[in-house]
Scaffold this motif. Structure first.
Motif, PDB file in Angstrom:
ATOM      1  N   THR A  36      18.877 -15.405  32.339  1.00  0.00           N
ATOM      2  CA  THR A  36      19.308 -16.550  33.141  1.00  0.00           C
ATOM      3  C   THR A  36      20.834 -16.486  33.248  1.00  0.00           C
ATOM      4  OG1 THR A  36      19.664 -17.994  31.235  1.00  0.00           O
ATOM      5  CG2 THR A  36      17.435 -17.978  32.211  1.00  0.00           C
ATOM      6  N   TYR A  37      21.401 -17.299  34.099  1.00  0.00           N
ATOM      7  CA  TYR A  37      22.855 -17.319  34.228  1.00  0.00           C
ATOM      8  C   TYR A  37      23.507 -17.700  32.895  1.00  0.00           C
ATOM      9  CZ  TYR A  37      27.577 -18.563  35.419  1.00  0.00           C
ATOM     10  OH  TYR A  37      28.938 -18.623  35.431  1.00  0.00           O
ATOM     11  N   THR A  38      22.972 -18.693  32.222  1.00  0.00           N
ATOM     12  CA  THR A  38      23.550 -19.136  30.959  1.00  0.00           C
ATOM     13  C   THR A  38      23.477 -18.032  29.906  1.00  0.00           C
ATOM     14  OG1 THR A  38      22.841 -21.375  31.534  1.00  0.00           O
ATOM     15  CG2 THR A  38      23.604 -21.029  29.290  1.00  0.00           C
ATOM     16  N   GLN A  39      22.385 -17.304  29.873  1.00  0.00           N
ATOM     17  CA  GLN A  39      22.274 -16.172  28.957  1.00  0.00           C
ATOM     18  C   GLN A  39      23.284 -15.078  29.324  1.00  0.00           C
ATOM     19  OE1 GLN A  39      18.133 -15.358  29.615  1.00  0.00           O
ATOM     20  NE2 GLN A  39      17.508 -16.422  27.741  1.00  0.00           N
ATOM     21  N   TYR A  40      23.486 -14.872  30.606  1.00  0.00           N
ATOM     22  CA  TYR A  40      24.434 -13.870  31.090  1.00  0.00           C
ATOM     23  C   TYR A  40      25.855 -14.198  30.633  1.00  0.00           C
ATOM     24  CZ  TYR A  40      27.270 -11.398  34.649  1.00  0.00           C
ATOM     25  OH  TYR A  40      28.201 -10.630  35.296  1.00  0.00           O
ATOM     26  N   ILE A  41      26.265 -15.453  30.759  1.00  0.00           N
ATOM     27  CA  ILE A  41      27.633 -15.782  30.341  1.00  0.00           C
ATOM     28  C   ILE A  41      27.770 -15.708  28.822  1.00  0.00           C
ATOM     29  CG2 ILE A  41      28.258 -17.028  32.445  1.00  0.00           C
ATOM     30  CD1 ILE A  41      27.826 -19.666  30.931  1.00  0.00           C
ATOM     31  N   ALA A  42      26.680 -15.982  28.102  1.00  0.00           N
ATOM     32  CA  ALA A  42      26.711 -15.800  26.642  1.00  0.00           C
ATOM     33  C   ALA A  42      26.877 -14.318  26.320  1.00  0.00           C
ATOM     34  CB  ALA A  42      25.432 -16.351  26.002  1.00  0.00           C
ATOM     35  N   VAL A  45      30.469 -13.187  26.643  1.00  0.00           N
ATOM     36  CA  VAL A  45      31.270 -13.504  25.451  1.00  0.00           C
ATOM     37  C   VAL A  45      30.993 -12.487  24.351  1.00  0.00           C
ATOM     38  CG1 VAL A  45      31.707 -15.217  23.636  1.00  0.00           C
ATOM     39  CG2 VAL A  45      31.458 -15.958  26.027  1.00  0.00           C
ATOM     40  N   LEU A  46      29.726 -12.149  24.159  1.00  0.00           N
ATOM     41  CA  LEU A  46      29.367 -11.184  23.115  1.00  0.00           C
ATOM     42  C   LEU A  46      29.880  -9.779  23.432  1.00  0.00           C
ATOM     43  CD1 LEU A  46      25.789 -12.399  22.189  1.00  0.00           C
ATOM     44  CD2 LEU A  46      27.833 -12.444  20.747  1.00  0.00           C
ATOM     45  N   TRP A  47      29.857  -9.378  24.687  1.00  0.00           N
ATOM     46  CA  TRP A  47      30.400  -8.069  25.045  1.00  0.00           C
ATOM     47  C   TRP A  47      31.883  -7.998  24.683  1.00  0.00           C
ATOM     48  CZ3 TRP A  47      27.837  -8.718  30.409  1.00  0.00           C
ATOM     49  CH2 TRP A  47      26.489  -8.322  30.337  1.00  0.00           C
ATOM     50  N   GLU A  48      32.562  -9.109  24.833  1.00  0.00           N
ATOM     51  CA  GLU A  48      33.998  -9.143  24.546  1.00  0.00           C
ATOM     52  C   GLU A  48      34.294  -9.259  23.052  1.00  0.00           C
ATOM     53  OE1 GLU A  48      37.936 -11.835  25.622  1.00  0.00           O
ATOM     54  OE2 GLU A  48      36.064 -12.191  26.707  1.00  0.00           O
ATOM     55  N   HIS A  49      33.553 -10.135  22.338  1.00  0.00           N
ATOM     56  CA  HIS A  49      33.880 -10.455  20.945  1.00  0.00           C
ATOM     57  C   HIS A  49      32.995  -9.772  19.911  1.00  0.00           C
ATOM     58  CE1 HIS A  49      36.854 -13.480  22.021  1.00  0.00           C
ATOM     59  NE2 HIS A  49      36.044 -13.799  23.007  1.00  0.00           N
ATOM     60  N   LYS A  50      31.857  -9.290  20.310  1.00  0.00           N
ATOM     61  CA  LYS A  50      30.875  -8.622  19.435  1.00  0.00           C
ATOM     62  C   LYS A  50      30.201  -9.574  18.449  1.00  0.00           C
ATOM     63  CE  LYS A  50      32.093  -4.859  21.467  1.00  0.00           C
ATOM     64  NZ  LYS A  50      31.590  -4.762  22.810  1.00  0.00           N
ATOM     65  N   THR A  51      30.955 -10.390  17.737  1.00  0.00           N
ATOM     66  CA  THR A  51      30.389 -11.429  16.867  1.00  0.00           C
ATOM     67  C   THR A  51      31.172 -12.716  17.094  1.00  0.00           C
ATOM     68  OG1 THR A  51      31.829 -10.935  14.997  1.00  0.00           O
ATOM     69  CG2 THR A  51      29.719  -9.784  15.062  1.00  0.00           C
ATOM     70  N   LYS A  55      29.164 -22.212  16.942  1.00  0.00           N
ATOM     71  CA  LYS A  55      30.099 -23.280  17.287  1.00  0.00           C
ATOM     72  C   LYS A  55      31.163 -22.785  18.270  1.00  0.00           C
ATOM     73  CE  LYS A  55      33.307 -26.569  15.186  1.00  0.00           C
ATOM     74  NZ  LYS A  55      33.873 -27.064  13.937  1.00  0.00           N
ATOM     75  N   ASP A  56      31.749 -21.625  17.992  1.00  0.00           N
ATOM     76  CA  ASP A  56      32.778 -21.090  18.887  1.00  0.00           C
ATOM     77  C   ASP A  56      32.200 -20.656  20.229  1.00  0.00           C
ATOM     78  OD1 ASP A  56      34.779 -21.616  17.068  1.00  0.00           O
ATOM     79  OD2 ASP A  56      34.819 -19.576  16.263  1.00  0.00           O
ATOM     80  N   LEU A  57      30.992 -20.126  20.213  1.00  0.00           N
ATOM     81  CA  LEU A  57      30.327 -19.765  21.463  1.00  0.00           C
ATOM     82  C   LEU A  57      30.115 -21.013  22.315  1.00  0.00           C
ATOM     83  CD1 LEU A  57      28.956 -17.568  23.207  1.00  0.00           C
ATOM     84  CD2 LEU A  57      26.846 -18.033  21.924  1.00  0.00           C
ATOM     85  N   GLY A  58      29.665 -22.083  21.677  1.00  0.00           N
ATOM     86  CA  GLY A  58      29.471 -23.337  22.379  1.00  0.00           C
ATOM     87  C   GLY A  58      30.759 -23.859  23.009  1.00  0.00           C
ATOM     88  N   LYS A  59      31.857 -23.745  22.283  1.00  0.00           N
ATOM     89  CA  LYS A  59      33.152 -24.177  22.829  1.00  0.00           C
ATOM     90  C   LYS A  59      33.532 -23.356  24.053  1.00  0.00           C
ATOM     91  CE  LYS A  59      35.263 -25.956  18.598  1.00  0.00           C
ATOM     92  NZ  LYS A  59      36.294 -25.727  17.574  1.00  0.00           N
ATOM     93  N   LYS A  60      33.349 -22.061  23.979  1.00  0.00           N
ATOM     94  CA  LYS A  60      33.712 -21.180  25.091  1.00  0.00           C
ATOM     95  C   LYS A  60      32.863 -21.448  26.332  1.00  0.00           C
ATOM     96  CE  LYS A  60      35.776 -17.245  22.749  1.00  0.00           C
ATOM     97  NZ  LYS A  60      37.064 -17.406  23.386  1.00  0.00           N
TER      98      LYS A  60
END
Length: 140
Positions: A36-42, A45-51, A55-60
């Motif tokens: 889904t789009y929401t999964q894609y944007i998550a 973030v993971l492609w960029e940060h790896k972990t 809480k921080d994912l939610g903020k982003k």
């Protein structure tokens, strides 16, 4: 009639309508991958940060844990990420991208260009809009 209550005078309406339409354009590009789009944007973030912590994912992503938790569980079942408790603080959940999740990066590399082709803005206009929307997001 109060002019402030006319739909044509609401900043929120074109923001809502455009966001809804842009997200709709993502659907056929992401659906073959089961995203889904929401999964894609998550995943972005993971492609960029790896972990990252939930809480921080939610903020982003401007998402609360009630929305994130079921989505992350589904993504974990798909093998794109794994969730673990933080060793430093067991109350925190850490999300990490998996090798399978990393593979999605290359498979979805052409999605941004395809979306850019759907949005009929000159590059400078798109950059101005991006800057204004980011400025607006920082107020929330």
């Amino acid at each position: 009639m109060n002019e402030r209550l006319k739909l044509e005078n609401q900043l929120c309406f074109p923001l809502y309508a455009c966001a809804k339409e842009v997200v709709r354009r993502y659907a056929p590009l992401l659906e073959p991958f089961g995203l889904t789009y929401t999964q894609y944007i998550a995943m972005m973030v993971l492609w960029e940060h790896k972990t990252i912590t939930v809480k921080d994912l939610g903020k982003k992503l401007f998402l609360d844990s009630g929305t994130l938790t079921p989505m992350l569980k589904k993504m974990e079942r798909s093998g794109w990420l794994c969730r673990t408790r933080s060793r430093e603080d067991e109350r925190m959940v850490v999300v990490a991208i998996t090798e399978h999740g990393e593979e999605l990066h290359d498979m979805l590399a052409d999605v941004p260009a395809k979306i850019t082709n759907c949005v009929k803005l000159e590059n400078e206009e798109a950059m101005q809009l991006y800057a204004l929307l980011n400025k607006m997001m920082k107020t929330f």
